[in-house]
Structure formats: C-alpha cells, structure tokens
Scaffold this motif. Structure first.
Motif: not given
Length: 543
Positions: A135-136, A143-149, A455-460, A462-472
């Motif tokens: 849940a992004q 620390n939400g993102e760090k725990v999630r990752n 939603q479209y960040t890595t592991n976002g 609804i990112n079921f597309a498995n899209y990942s772009n570091p710049a984004y």
C-alpha cells in the motif's frame, strides 16, 4: 419475456428471504407490525474480500466502506468529519506528529473495544512485505516506504499506541490532505484479535471479520452474488443510522438492473450507455462527475506489450470522444493523461492540472500507425496477436468491443482479442502477471494529483504492468518528500512525472468517468462520492 422472468424470480427470492424490497413497515412471523427500513441496491461486481488491506476493486471498496470506519468518515458534499477519533488531533508545530484519541464508546460488532493498537496493527499490515499488500499511500507515514521495501522492520513505521485509546501518527513529510487520506478504504481498521485468530481466512467471508462501522456484512461466504448489510447496533453513532438492512445484488448487465428498478425491486442502481439517454428526463435519474479513470495497462514483461512503440500505437488508435459520446453516454469525458480534470490546481495560477500538463496519447491514427511501423521493425514481425482482459460486466464488455473494433481497423496487422472474465478472476490474472493488456478503472483515495502518479512507481498500488523507471520514481519521491513545503516546485515536479510515465506509455488513458444512477424517489440521504468509494449508505432514510 426474459426480462419479465428475471423480475419474477427476483421477487420470489426476496419473498423467500422475508425481506421487503423497500419498506417502512412489515409484519413479523407472529403477524405483529414491525417498523423496519430496508432497501435493495445493485453493484456491478462481486465482493472479492472483506480485508481492507488487499482489496483492488471499487465494488469491494464500497462494501468494506459501509462496514468499517476510520479515524475520519465521509459526510455530505464529500466533506469529512470525525469518525473513530473523538476530537480533532493534536498536531505538532512542524505538522509531522498527529495524536488522536479514539472514542471511548467505539467497539467492534463483537463488543470488544476499538483500540489504538487495532490501528497500529492495520497500518503495519499495509506496509508489511510479508503481507504483500504494497500500500504505497502509507508512504506518507514515517519510514513507510522503507518498511514497505523491506529495509526496516514494521515496528519502525511511524505509528504507535500511547495507550489503549491514544494513537500517535508520525509523518514522513507534511500532508495537509491526511484527514481525507485516512477516510480511504485502505486505512479502515481491522480487529487485531479477530485477524490473528482467523489468519489466512480473515476477510474471506462475513463470518471471519467484525465491523466497527454503520453496518455488518451478512450472508457472504466468498462467492455469493447477493448479500446483506445489516445495521450494526454497536456502532457508536447507531442512533443516526436509519436503515435496518440493505440487500446488495450483483447485476453485471445494466438492462437487468434497470428492469429491476422499474419493477420496484431495486431502489438504487448505477446506469450507463443508452439507458442514460432513456432515463435522463426522469425524476429518478441523477448524475455527477467522478474522478474515476478508465484505462488500459500493459504487461511490460511480454515481448509485444513490452515494446514502447506498440504501446503508443494502441493508445492512440481509438477515438475516445466517440467512445464517451456514442458508447458510454453517461457524462464521461475523454482523458489524455493519468490525472483527471478538476483534481488539482496550480498553486500560483489556479490552472487545472490537466490544462497545465496538456494532452498525451490523444487519438491520432496517423501517429498511431507510425508507432506501429516502428514496433514492427523492433519486433521483427508484420503482425501480432494480443489479448485484452476485461471484467464481464456490460459496460466493460462494451468498452472492450469498441477498443477491439477501433484498433483492428486503424492498425492493420494487429489482432486484438477479448477475454471477459468475472472481476475477481481479472484481478487474480493481474496479480499473477497472466495478461497482455487489461482494461480497468480506478478511483483515488484523496484529492491530490500525486495519488494518481504514485500508482505507477516501482511496486506502486496498481502497477500490475511491472513498470519501473528510476527517473519517474525519483520525481514522485521528490513530490512526496523534499518538495512537500514548496507548492510551486512540487507542482512542476508532478507535471514532469506525468510526462515521464506518459512518454513511456505504460498506461493508455481512455476516459474520466461520471456516475449516473437511478434512485427511488422515497430514498433520501444517499451520498454518491466523487472519488474513493462510490456510495455512502450511513445517512440513507426513507420518506
């Protein structure tokens, strides 16, 4: 004849269950008069879970939202007011620490008190990698993102119980929208005691949860296409909940829903396409804009849909204006970006986000065909076959059929197959990466453009597309963190982020929705919400 038969069968079913479709009074088994109030409504999709941490669809969110309540609750005109929180929180000078007092009379439907620990347990569950909920939106917590990752243990999330009725939330960055965020379905609490007792069974049936909201869910074991919402007498504000029960019927075809409404068996139903034209002059017809987006999402791990030129070609190969005007016909508008209109305002000029960001992947056959030629060169093919998964509701199938006709006409060599399946199965296929393309809809949790962008960040979410772009990812991270107190720079960074993801064409925006519905003239107090859940039944009453 078929429509008439459906009405008769439904009426028989209601009689068998001993429920009036809509009534201020009836008689009990002894012949004595009762004063019950009940209505019947439709929903377009199955209830997939009662676990607020793992839902992925609007029909399920709608049901969870009737049975559970967060620190705040939604009220008229999409405003918010205190829910489980007894009073406004104490907020630290830097805007990062919120201290809430849980209502002393807040209890679960089993009679046990709602505690601060229940909220801590729920919020930790949302970011626990072992739960795989991802849940992004919880990244707003410290620390939400760090725990999630998986970089920190869940105990490091910025939430703690000071005592049984005092909850402290520490944020990663100031978030003025926090109250609205906390009304979202993800943030509705779970009973720690019951969740731990049920384990993997939690939320799989109405018997595996307890509720703290206006209603409890009854009669759902995981696969039914009808169930009941029954007034929760232990709800802290039960005195102001007028309805005794709500019967919910899954109706995937609008024609069936309309037939039931006309027969008086249903008091609320959403409608679309030709039925909007048919009923828009009737007093029972209502419509309002909604921050819902309809879109196609691609699986980037497959060769064909992993090609950016192919994705761009499909996204520009269908006439969105014709779709909303001639197919949906419900007030929806064409959408050429991730963020919908009227959802974010430039803090300096007052301009709408959509106007500032401009149009991406708009209908353009010539450009679509150029991209298709580039895709064929990249892939070394002259033709391809892909499959679009949709849910098996009437509207979803109509949209799928329209996309199929347009794309196969405008992109010779593309075979665009359709696979309509029940919503629950579509979601399972998405989670398993077992798709080429899917058509879905999504509504945000709170009113800020970043809710769409994240939603479209890595592991976002609804990112079921498995899209990942570091710049984004970096652009969205800056919006959420170091630019939180610089509105102008934050705005520009959000525009930059949308451009990145639209250039990558990871999602093909189709339309921004509206909610058109029929409501019986003796029903009052129904709230139709512009984002998040579709409806709020807490204040419904009968004339």
């Amino acid at each position: 004849m078929k429509k008439s038969t459906k009405v008769t069968l439904s009426a028989l079913l209601l009689t068998t269950l001993g429920l009036a479709a809509c009534g201020n009074g009836s008689t009990d088994t002894t012949g004595n008069s009762t004063d019950t109030k009940s209505i019947t409504i439709t929903t377009f999709g199955e209830l997939t879970t009662l676990d607020s941490a793992v839902y992925d669809d609007v029909p399920t969110s709608d049901m969870i939202g009737q049975a559970f309540e967060g620190l705040y609750r939604v009220t008229g005109d999409n405003d918010i007011e205190l829910g489980m929180a007894e009073k406004d929180p104490t907020i630290s000078a830097d805007g990062l620490v919120y201290t809430f007092n849980i209502r002393p009379d807040a209890v679960w439907s089993d009679g046990n008190p709602v505690t601060a620990n229940d909220f801590v347990f729920t919020y930790r569950k949302l970011v626990d990698p072992k739960e795989a909920t991802g849940a992004q939106s919880v990244d707003v917590f410290k620390n939400g993102e760090k725990v999630r990752n998986g970089e920190l243990p869940v105990e490091e999330l910025g939430v703690k119980a000071i005592d049984d009725k005092t909850l402290e939330i520490t944020l990663e960055y100031p978030a003025p929208y926090l109250p609205k965020l906390l009304t979202g379905t993800r943030f509705l609490p779970q009973s720690e005691k019951v969740e731990k007792e049920q384990g993997d069974k939690y939320g799989t049936s109405s018997d595996t949860v307890v509720s703290n909201g206006p209603f409890t869910v009854q009669g759902w074991t995981g696969s039914e296409v009808e169930w009941q919402l029954v007034k929760n007498d232990k709800y802290w504000d039960a005195a102001n909940v007028a309805l005794d029960s709500v019967k919910v019927n899954v109706s995937k075809e609008v024609s069936t829903s309309v037939t039931l409404f006309d027969a008086g068996e249903v008091q609320y139903t959403a409608i679309s396409d030709q039925f909007v034209e048919q009923y828009q002059s009737q007093p029972t017809f209502h419509t309002q804009p909604k921050a819902l987006t309809g879109y196609m999402s691609y699986n980037v791990d497959r060769p064909t849909t992993g090609n950016v030129h192919f994705r761009r070609a499909l996204a520009m190969a269908f006439d969105k204006e014709a779709l909303v005007k001639n197919v949906l016909k419900d007030g929806s508008i064409a959408l050429n970006g991730i963020v919908p209109t009227d959802f974010g305002t430039n803090p300096t000029t007052g301009a709408d986000f959509r106007a500032d960001s401009g149009n991406y992947l708009a209908f353009n056959v010539a450009e679509a065909q150029k991209e298709w030629e580039l895709a064929k060169a990249d892939l070394g093919v002259s033709e391809v076959t892909v499959t679009l998964i949709t849910s098996d509701t009437g509207t979803s199938k109509l949209v799928g059929e329209y996309l199929q006709a347009q794309i196969q006409t405008n992109l010779p060599g593309v075979t665009f197959n359709l696979q309509p399946v029940p919503l629950k199965n579509r979601l399972e296929l998405q989670r398993a990466d077992d798709f080429d393309i899917f058509y879905g809809t999504w509504t945000p949790d709170y009113q800020d453009p970043v809710n769409f962008l994240q939603q479209y960040t890595t592991n976002g979410g609804i990112n079921f597309a498995n899209y990942s772009n570091p710049a984004y990812d970096e652009a969205v991270s800056q919006v959420q963190n170091n630019l939180a107190n610089d509105p102008s720079a934050r705005w520009n960074k959000m525009l930059e982020a949308e451009k990145i993801v639209m250039d990558d064409a990871i999602v093909a925006p189709i339309y921004q929705g509206a909610q058109s519905y029929l409501l019986a003239d003796n029903v009052t107090g129904l709230e139709v919400l512009p984002f998040g859940r579709s409806i709020n039944l807490r204040q419904v009453n009968l004339k």
